[in-house]
Motif scaffolding. Structure first.
Motif, short mmCIF file in Angstrom:
data_model
loop_
_atom_site.label_atom_id
_atom_site.label_comp_id
_atom_site.label_asym_id
_atom_site.label_seq_id
_atom_site.Cartn_x
_atom_site.Cartn_y
_atom_site.Cartn_z
N THR A 1 -4.54 6.37 -1.12
CA THR A 1 -3.85 5.04 -0.64
C THR A 1 -4.21 4.07 -1.91
OG1 THR A 1 -4.15 5.62 1.48
CG2 THR A 1 -3.48 3.26 0.80
N THR B 1 -5.41 12.97 -0.89
CA THR B 1 -4.31 12.10 -0.13
C THR B 1 -4.98 10.75 -0.80
OG1 THR B 1 -4.12 13.48 1.72
CG2 THR B 1 -3.52 11.06 1.90
N ASN C 1 0.86 -1.14 -0.05
CA ASN C 1 0.08 0.04 0.04
C ASN C 1 0.87 1.30 0.01
OD1 ASN C 1 -2.50 -1.08 -0.04
ND2 ASN C 1 -2.80 -1.20 2.04
N THR C 2 0.52 2.28 -0.69
CA THR C 2 1.33 3.52 -0.88
C THR C 2 0.39 4.48 -0.64
OG1 THR C 2 3.02 2.60 -2.57
CG2 THR C 2 2.58 4.75 -2.45
N THR C 3 0.78 5.42 0.09
CA THR C 3 -0.13 6.65 0.39
C THR C 3 0.67 7.77 -0.15
OG1 THR C 3 -1.20 5.62 2.43
CG2 THR C 3 -1.30 8.09 2.21
#
Length: 156
Positions: free
Chosen positions: A66, A64, A24-26
């Motif tokens: 994710t 933002t 997971n990338t935020t």
């Protein structure tokens, strides 16, 4: 020899699990916009492009997101947001998609040279100019007509 085989089997299993693990990338991405209707469209576009979570902050003009980096990336998400009419950090919406935005959603754009371009103003029935944020004010609406930006969260 058995110890070596067990070690090799464990190493292979760990490698297989690591390769299939999803990361997971935020990331926070600047995205232009004005109101609640913008928020809804921006977040929907991001999710349609593969984001597992999306939150656009109207005050900060940031999205933002994710996402799972093996299935999408920030570039794909920005392309999807721009395709709905909103400029992002790396992808500008076409003039055609920007011009299709509701009047209160037309934000101040910046051209490639850094020069700002004003969003077109709309006029009230009495001929007085109103800003984009006026569309949700009582005096900014025509009698009996509810602006669509107001029904989607309005301006902040």
């Amino acid at each position: 020899m058995k110890t070596l085989n067990i070690f090799a089997a464990l190493l292979f299993s760990f490698t297989a699990l690591t390769a299939t693990a999803q990361k997971n990338t935020t990331e926070t991405i600047p995205v232009s916009g004005n109101c609640g209707m913008c928020k809804k469209k921006i977040e929907t576009a991001a999710k349609d492009a593969g984001a597992t979570a999306a939150d656009w902050n109207a005050d900060k003009k940031t999205l933002t997101v994710t996402y799972i980096s093996t299935s999408t990336n920030a570039a794909k998400i920005q392309e999807a947001v721009a395709a709905t009419g909103y400029d992002t950090r790396d992808v500008k919406a076409t003039d055609e998609t920007y011009n299709k935005l509701h009047g209160c959603c037309k934000y101040e754009r910046v051209d490639l040279g850094g020069k700002k371009t004003k969003a077109p103003k709309t006029e009230k029935a009495d001929g007085v100019k109103k800003t984009e944020k006026d569309c949700c004010n009582k005096e900014g609406k025509e009698e009996g007509k509810k602006e669509s930006c107001c029904s989607d969260g309005g301006h902040k």
